[in-house]
Structure formats: structure tokens, C-alpha cells
Design a protein around this motif. Structure first.
Motif, short mmCIF file in Angstrom:
data_model
loop_
_atom_site.label_atom_id
_atom_site.label_comp_id
_atom_site.label_asym_id
_atom_site.label_seq_id
_atom_site.Cartn_x
_atom_site.Cartn_y
_atom_site.Cartn_z
N TYR A 1 0.81 -1.22 0.00
CA TYR A 1 0.00 0.00 0.00
C TYR A 1 0.84 1.27 0.00
CZ TYR A 1 -4.10 2.93 0.97
OH TYR A 1 -5.10 3.87 0.88
N PRO A 2 1.89 1.36 0.83
CA PRO A 2 2.69 2.60 0.84
C PRO A 2 3.27 2.96 -0.52
CG PRO A 2 3.21 1.27 2.76
CD PRO A 2 2.36 0.41 1.86
N TYR A 3 3.49 1.96 -1.38
CA TYR A 3 4.09 2.23 -2.69
C TYR A 3 3.05 2.68 -3.70
CZ TYR A 3 7.89 -0.38 -0.51
OH TYR A 3 8.85 -0.80 0.36
N TYR A 4 1.79 2.37 -3.46
CA TYR A 4 0.75 2.65 -4.44
C TYR A 4 -0.22 3.74 -4.01
CZ TYR A 4 2.39 -1.62 -6.68
OH TYR A 4 3.17 -2.56 -7.30
N SER A 5 -0.21 4.11 -2.74
CA SER A 5 -1.13 5.14 -2.26
C SER A 5 -0.65 6.51 -2.70
CB SER A 5 -1.21 5.09 -0.73
OG SER A 5 -1.90 6.22 -0.22
N VAL A 6 -1.58 7.47 -2.73
CA VAL A 6 -1.23 8.82 -3.15
C VAL A 6 -0.28 9.49 -2.17
CG1 VAL A 6 -3.21 9.91 -2.01
CG2 VAL A 6 -2.18 11.01 -4.00
N ASP A 7 -0.35 9.16 -0.90
CA ASP A 7 0.56 9.77 0.08
C ASP A 7 1.30 8.72 0.90
OD1 ASP A 7 -1.54 8.87 1.59
OD2 ASP A 7 -2.15 10.83 2.34
N GLY A 8 1.48 7.54 0.31
CA GLY A 8 2.25 6.49 0.99
C GLY A 8 1.52 5.99 2.22
N SER A 9 2.27 5.88 3.31
CA SER A 9 1.70 5.49 4.59
C SER A 9 2.16 6.52 5.62
CB SER A 9 2.16 4.08 4.99
OG SER A 9 1.60 3.71 6.23
N PRO A 10 1.38 7.58 5.83
CA PRO A 10 1.84 8.69 6.65
C PRO A 10 1.74 8.47 8.16
CG PRO A 10 -0.33 9.18 5.78
CD PRO A 10 0.08 7.85 5.18
N TRP A 11 1.41 7.24 8.57
CA TRP A 11 1.31 6.92 9.99
C TRP A 11 2.55 7.38 10.75
CZ3 TRP A 11 -2.24 3.74 12.95
CH2 TRP A 11 -1.75 3.27 14.17
N GLY A 12 3.71 6.98 10.29
CA GLY A 12 4.95 7.28 10.99
C GLY A 12 5.26 8.75 11.07
N SER A 13 5.12 9.46 9.94
CA SER A 13 5.46 10.88 9.94
C SER A 13 4.48 11.68 10.80
CB SER A 13 5.47 11.42 8.52
OG SER A 13 4.20 11.30 7.90
N LEU A 14 3.21 11.31 10.80
CA LEU A 14 2.24 12.01 11.63
C LEU A 14 2.52 11.80 13.11
CD1 LEU A 14 -0.95 11.36 9.49
CD2 LEU A 14 -0.01 13.61 10.05
N TYR A 15 2.87 10.58 13.47
CA TYR A 15 3.21 10.34 14.88
C TYR A 15 4.53 11.02 15.26
CZ TYR A 15 -0.51 7.42 16.67
OH TYR A 15 -1.72 6.98 17.14
N GLN A 16 5.41 11.17 14.31
CA GLN A 16 6.63 11.92 14.59
C GLN A 16 6.28 13.38 14.91
OE1 GLN A 16 9.53 11.82 11.46
NE2 GLN A 16 11.01 13.07 12.58
N GLY A 17 5.35 13.94 14.15
CA GLY A 17 4.91 15.30 14.44
C GLY A 17 4.24 15.40 15.79
N ILE A 18 3.42 14.40 16.13
CA ILE A 18 2.76 14.39 17.44
C ILE A 18 3.79 14.31 18.56
CG2 ILE A 18 1.28 12.99 18.94
CD1 ILE A 18 -0.29 12.26 16.34
#
Length: 735
Positions: A94-111
Motif C-alpha cells: 500500500y505505501p508504494y501505491y497510495s497517493v501519500d504512501g503510509s503517513p502513519w509514521g510521519s504524523l506520529y513523529q509530528g505528534i
């Protein structure tokens, strides 16, 4: 040991889960400690700045993952679009084919960074007033709310962390909160931020110098509005947030923004810039401290290059057609009189539309008299790209002749403008006389001459006065001719892209690459014309079969559906001038529509909702959005069901290509109705007329319930199972 191993092995979740104490956030290597960060004003501000930038930027490509568009890259084997339409995606891929990958990690990094800031500022020794510190915390809390909103709209319920994690944190005890529990946390964060006074050093409405892109009171209200609207929607509703509660929050958000000088963009452009205010808005900069653009609440992401990555094949330098609008979307645009043109379809493939006879819609002239947003958003057959271009009545001939500059040819002049020539080497060419006057940006330019000749292989035309290789074209071979034959080549686009055609400009004609070519040539000329009567204006987009921008099943530079994206695109954009716009993450029109949605659900279409001095009904809110583009108001007295249909269509049209459709059809739980397949329009010439034929694309396989949410990366899910025994994967995404 498991509780420590996760720090080493979890690659995505670790960006949040890593402890945020001094030792892990800033290693003790002699450089600086966290206490030192929060004891210095500039370093503290710098850490707050580092909390920004983790929200995925919206982009036009998400339209291709909805019924708004079919991407031209679907013909490219292995592209994310071909995989998406085929439904051949797993949680791992999914991360390779989604429009914005898999933003789980980056969003939690921001949190995580927001949590560190909020916790450390409490005891910071930095020299700053309490007002300033409170304003900083308000920004951090609003950012944290934004990141959680982006998480839940993609993944559903997620773990809530409101403090930095200790180094010995027991990850086996972590749980996914429900969607509504996260919304409650989001609202609390926004309300805490909004409790800070509206001052320049506090948490303000105004955008001061060097503050573009920072969190503001309007952003906090927009986050609340979207979060509660989603929470009350069918996919996420669990009774915690009712439509009545959503209406109360949406009314406050909308009324507060309106009271603080937010309004729909209504600057009327001159006719040579944009078709209407709606069109102009999407390529107007929002970085103006709200002096002109008073609609944008928050823009995340910069300028797009629509001309290049979703452009017309006649744009020099374009790479692909990108998201090609569907016929389904085109059908959703009303007529300018407010009537719905297509009320449904008599077949399952949506190829036989049921026409509303009262609408004035003509299937033989389908693009006439539509909602102004249609013309601002979509390039269709006959759409004029170069706004303000005056197509004058031209029928001019510029006669050219040979000059004395000739290379590797024997030339004999037979009569005025008529020559016999024989090539004597591998680089034969002749210079032609300069233009006596400029062409003045004509609609049609053709290079012509009459000839008799053996075949001329690899002819070439150079455009001067700078006769560099980059300023030339290589036409097809000139066919052998024993009788006088007209050679003609349309150089309209070349003239435009090279900026050629001024007085004094000239041409060099290369007569192939072979010696021994014998040629008679006469009447060399450039003809400048307007579009002949009954033919298509050459300045207009031609998507018909055989047209300049024709539909294609094989070329990713050409439309797949019969349409091209126009929204965000300034027609003046190109290789030397990118003047295209950006998708706004939040804008006032969405707040109007969020309020309308909750208000009609809780009170009906016409009931007036009052919040302080604010007074508005759901229908009035929709009509405010329609009024901006001159669309007639929706009538009073509609049933809730009838209004819902018009409301959802209005949202589809107003917010097209702005990423909302992707999430709307999911939260409404109608994905299986909207995304199973899409349709296009193939246009063919039939004598002097055009024939319009709808066609259906192959069924997509990305409309099942598993596509309602993003999957969590399976490798991370496996690690969580190993640590806690809990399976956090979303339904249907087991690889």
C-alpha cells in the motif's frame, strides 16, 4: 526485553514511540541538551518550528483514486494507478501505491515533537512572557490536533499519546482509541488553544509578518469542523457525536470565521486572466496576509505543476495527462439555470443518460450553458485555453526567397522565387529571407512550398535568428514527386513555443542529409490564417479523435476520458513560467458545506440555526457557496432526501480535485456505489459535425469495504502482535 526491542525494530511507529526524554531526543554527545534548548528564546522557537511540516500535503493526484478521474498512467505497467484499479494491493504494498504512501509514521513523529514542546515549555527557563508561551503552546496543540485528524480520517481510531513516552514505556499496554475518542481529544486541544487570548503574541486571527503557514484561530475552528462532521458521519458514528452536536460546533466555527473577515474569494478577473472568481482563486497566492485571499484558512503544500503533470499534450514540456476528469464528474455539473442535466441512467453502465428536458441540456452540444465551475475546472472539446486571445480574420501570406547563404548545394534560379537545386554533400541547407513584418501571434501558421523531387530523407527546419539545434524541427520525409506538389507543415505550436515570428526572424531549410538529391522548388511562403468557416478554432482544445489533444488508450500524454484537468492551472504556465496554484487544506467554502451537512441532518434543509449573532439554514449555507459563481439558489421546501442529493452533488462540484471526494464517499459509506467503474466521452468527427459517444472503463476492484480505511503497514502490525498480542490491522487488509 520486548518493551525495549521495539525501539530498535519498529521502523514506522518508532518515529513516535521512541522516548522523548533528553537522552533520546538529543543525544549526550556534548552538543546541546533539551534543557539548553528550552532556556534560549531562538532555540525554543526553533523547536516549535520543527513541529511543523508533518501533515501530508494535498495533491491533485488523489482525484485519480476516486470517481473524479481516471489517471493517464493507468496504461503504464506497474504504475500505482494500474495496481489500484486492479485491486492488487496488500497492506505491505500500500505505501508504494497510495497517493501519500503510509503517513502513519510521519504524523506520529509530528505528534511526538508537539508533545515534547508542550511538556518542556511548562518548566522552561526561556525568557519569554506568559502570553508568548501560551501562544506557542496553542500552536503546538493545534498542530497536534491537525495530525490526529489526518490520522483518523485515514486509519480510523488510533492510540492517543498526549505526553512524551518514558524510556521504559510498556508498549504492550497501548490501545487503539475509537474514532470518537480521538475526536474528543482533538476538540479539547483546539478548545485549549482557542482559550488563549487573540493577541499578536497569543493565538490570533490575523496573519502578521513572517507568519504565513502557522497555526491560527481559524485553523483550530476548521479542524473542529471537519473532525466533528466526520465523527457524525455513517462510517464513524457511534452515538458519541450526533448531528445536533456537529451542527452546534460547525455553526460556531463558521460564524467565528465570518465574524473575523473570512469570506469566499470574489475577485472578478479580467477576461484574459481567468473565466471567473472561482477559477482565479485556485491560482492566486494565499501568502498575502489575507489582503486579497480571505477564503484560505490553511494551505499545506506549494505550487503544483498542472501544466506539466496533468497538462495538455500541446503544452511544450508536459510529461503526462495525469488525472483525467470522468464523464461521471462532468454529468454532475448543473446547467447555469440551476437545473440538473442528467437525472440518472437507464442502464447499469451509465451509458444512456436520462436527460432532464427542462434543463436545456443538448446531448449534441453537451458543454454549452453549464455551471461556471465546470469551465474553471475541466478542459473539454472546444474549450479555449488562451483566454483573451483575439482570433482575428487573418488570411496573410509571407513570401520567402533564397538568400546567398547556401551550403553543399548547386542552385540555379529559374524564375523569381523558383529554383533548381542539387545537393552535393551530407549537410545541404539554404537560408530563407527574413520576415518583413511580425506574424503577431496568429491562430494558424503553415510553412508551404511547391516542389518536384526525389525523396528527401530527414529534412529539418531551423528557426532564427538564433539557429541553434534546440530551435529546430524535424518533419517527416518529403515524398518523391514527379508533378508539382504542395508541401505543407503546420508550425503554429513551434512558432508559439520558440517565440518566433518577429520582424527579421528567418528560417533555414535543410534539404535532408544526402548528396545527389535533385529538387525543383518554388513559391516558398508562410501562410497565416484564422480557423476556416465551419472548422474548429485552432486555439481551442481538440479532444476528438484525430484532434490535437485527442483521446488515447496508448499514450499517457493524452486524455483517457476525453477531458483534461483545468482547475489550479493558469493557462500562461509553461516551461519558463509556472503560475499554477495549490490545493488548500482548509478553506471557508468547506466550513459552509460542513455546516450545511450537519444542519440538514439535524434540523432539515430550511430550519434556521442560531449561534450568537449567526443565523443560517443548511439551504442558505449551500446557496452562499453557489452565489459566489452566480448559480441560482436551491429552492425552499425540499425534502431531506432531495436536499441530501443536491448537497452531496454541490460538495462534489465545489471541492472537486481537492481530496475531499476520496474521504467523503468513504465516510458516507457509498464507496461501492461510486468507485466500481467510471465512464468517459469519445468524440468523432462526422462530416461538419461531431458525434458524442459515452464509454465505460473496465470495472475497478478498489471499492470493497477494506478500502474504506488505509491499512497499517503489515510489518508494523506483526510487531505489535508480537509485543501485545493485539491485532491493530484494519478490516480486510490481512496479507
Amino acid at each position: 526485553m520486548k518493551k525495549y526491542n521495539i525501539i530498535a525494530f519498529i521502523t514506522v511507529i518508532a518515529s513516535f514511540f521512541i522516548s522523548c526524554n533528553d537522552e533520546l531526543d538529543l543525544p549526550s554527545d556534548g552538543r546541546i541538551t533539551m534543557d539548553q534548548v528550552f532556556s534560549d528564546y531562538n532555540r525554543t522557537r526553533g523547536y516549535l518550528n520543527s513541529c511543523y511540516g508533518f501533515c501530508p500535503a494535498p495533491y491533485m493526484d488523489r482525484a485519480s483514486f476516486t470517481d473524479e478521474a481516471q489517471d493517464a498512467d493507468d496504461i503504464t505497467p506497474g504504475s500505482r494507478f494500474s495496481a489500484w484499479y486492479a485491486g492488487s494491493i496488500t497492506s505491505s504494498s500500500y505505501p508504494y501505491y497510495s497517493v501519500d504512501g503510509s503517513p502513519w509514521g510521519s504524523l506520529y513523529q509530528g505528534i511526538r515533537k508537539c508533545n515534547v514542546f508542550i511538556e518542556n515549555i511548562k518548566t522552561a527557563s526561556v525568557y519569554a512572557t506568559e502570553e508568548v508561551k501560551a501562544g506557542w503552546v496553542a500552536q503546538a496543540r493545534t498542530l497536534r490536533a491537525l495530525y490526529y485528524l489526518q490520522l483518523i480520517k485515514r486509519y480510523g481510531g488510533v492510540p492517543i499519546f498526549d505526553k512524551p513516552l518514558e524510556i521504559g514505556h510498556d508498549f504492550s499496554q497501548d490501545k487503539r482509541a475509537s474514532f470518537s475518542e480521538v475526536v474528543t481529544f482533538i476538540l479539547e486541544d483546539c478548545d485549549a488553544a482557542l482559550s488563549v487570548p487573540d493577541t499578536e503574541n497569543g493565538f490570533h486571527w490575523a496573519i502578521y509578518d513572517n507568519q504565513y503557514g502557522i497555526m491560527s484561530r481559524a485553523v483550530a475552528y476548521a479542524i473542529k469542523s471537519q473532525a466533528v462532521t466526520y465523527a457524525a458521519s455513517p462510517l464513524w458514528s457511534d452515538g458519541t457525536y450526533t448531528w445536533e452536536m456537529a451542527t452546534e460546533i460547525n455553526a460556531e466555527a463558521l460564524s467565528q470565521c465570518l465574524a473575523h473577515d473570512y469570506k469566499l474569494f470574489d475577485v472578478e478577473p479580467s477576461s484574459d486572466i481567468a473565466q471567473n472568481a472561482y477559477a482565479l482563486y485556485f491560482f492566486t497566492s494565499s501568502n498575502d496576509q489575507r489582503s486579497v485571499d480571505k477564503e484560505t484558512i490553511y494551505q499545506r503544500g506549494g505550487q503544483m505543476q498542472v501544466w506539466k503533470y496533468a497538462g495538455l499534450p500541446t503544452n511544450p514540456g508536459m510529461e503526462k495527462a495525469g488525472p483525467c476528469p470522468t464523464q461521471d464528474l462532468v454529468d454532475s455539473y448543473e446547467m447555469a439555470n440551476g437545473e440538473i442535466p442528467v437525472t440518472g441512467y437507464s442502464d447499469a453502465g451509465r451509458l444512456n443518460p436520462i436527460i432532464n428536458s427542462a434543463s436545456g441540456y443538448d446531448p449534441a452540444n453537451p458543454y454549452e450553458g453549464r455551471d461556471p465551475r465546470f469551465y474553471a475546472s475541466i478542459y473539454y472539446n472546444g474549450a479555449v485555453r488562451n483566454l483573451g486571445q483575439v482570433v482575428d480574420d487573418r488570411d496573410d501570406t509571407y513570401n520567402l526567397d533564397f538568400t546567398g547563404s547556401i551550403n553543399q548545394m548547386d542552385v540555379t534560379q529559374v524564375a523569381a522565387g523558383s529554383y533548381d537545386l542539387t545537393t552535393t554533400g551530407g549537410d545541404p541547407w539554404v537560408m530563407l529571407t527574413p520576415l518583413s513584418s511580425g506574424l503577431n501571434n496568429p491562430p494558424s501558421v503553415v510553412f508551404k512550398f511547391e516542389y518536384k523531387s526525389s525523396e528527401v530523407v530527414n529534412p529539418q527546419i531551423f528557426f532564427g535568428p538564433a539557429l541553434a539545434e534546440a530551435r529546430s524541427i524535424k518533419p517527416a520525409a518529403i515524398a518523391k514527386a514527379t508533378e508539382w506538389t504542395t508541401y505543407s507543415i503546420d508550425i503554429t505550436e513551434t512558432v508559439s513555443s520558440f517565440g518566433w515570428g518577429n520582424a527579421g526572424d528567418n528560417l533555414r531549410f535543410d534539404v535532408g542529409v544526402n548528396s545527389g538529391v535533385v529538387m525543383q522548388i518554388k513559391d516558398i511562403r508562410i501562410e497565416v490564417k484564422s480557423a476556416p468557416a465551419g472548422e474548429v478554432d485552432p486555439s481551442a482544445v481538440q479532444t476528438f479523435v484525430g484532434g490535437n489533444e485527442e483521446i488515447s488508450e496508448l499514450n499517457r500524454k493524452h486524455t483517457r476520458t476525453g477531458y483534461y484537468l483545468r482547475k489550479f492551472n493558469n493557462f500562461k504556465s509553461g516551461q519558463s513560467n509556472d503560475a499554477d496554484g495549490a490545493v488548500r487544506l482548509f478553506r471557508l467554502a468547506e466550513l459552509y458545506l460542513n455546516f450545511a451537512e450537519s444542519a440538514y441532518q439535524s434540523n432539515g434543509p430550511d430550519a434556521v440555526v442560531t449561534s450568537g449573532s449567526f443565523s443560517m439554514s443548511a439551504r442558505q449555507a449551500v446557496n452562499a457557496v453557489r452565489a459566489r459563481v452566480g448559480m441560482p439558489a436551491l429552492p425552499a421546501g425540499m425534502t431531506k432526501e432531495a436536499f441530501e442529493k443536491r448537497y452531496r452533488n454541490e460538495r462534489r462540484v465545489e471541492l472537486a480535485f481537492e481530496e475531499h471526494r476520496f474521504f467523503d464517499v468513504r465516510r458516507w459509506k457509498i464507496l461501492n456505489e461510486t468507485d466500481k467503474f467510471i465512464t468517459g466521452m469519445r468524440i468523432t468527427q462526422n462530416g461538419s459535425g461531431l458525434t458524442y459517444t459515452r464509454f465505460k472503463f473496465k470495472d475497478r476492484n478498489c471499492f470493497s469495504d477494506k478500502y474504506l480505511m488505509y491499512p497499517i503497514d503489515q510489518s508494523e502490525v506483526d510487531k505489535i502482535i508480537g509485543i501485545s498480542g493485539s491485532d491493530w490491522q484494519n478490516p480486510g487488509w490481512l496479507d
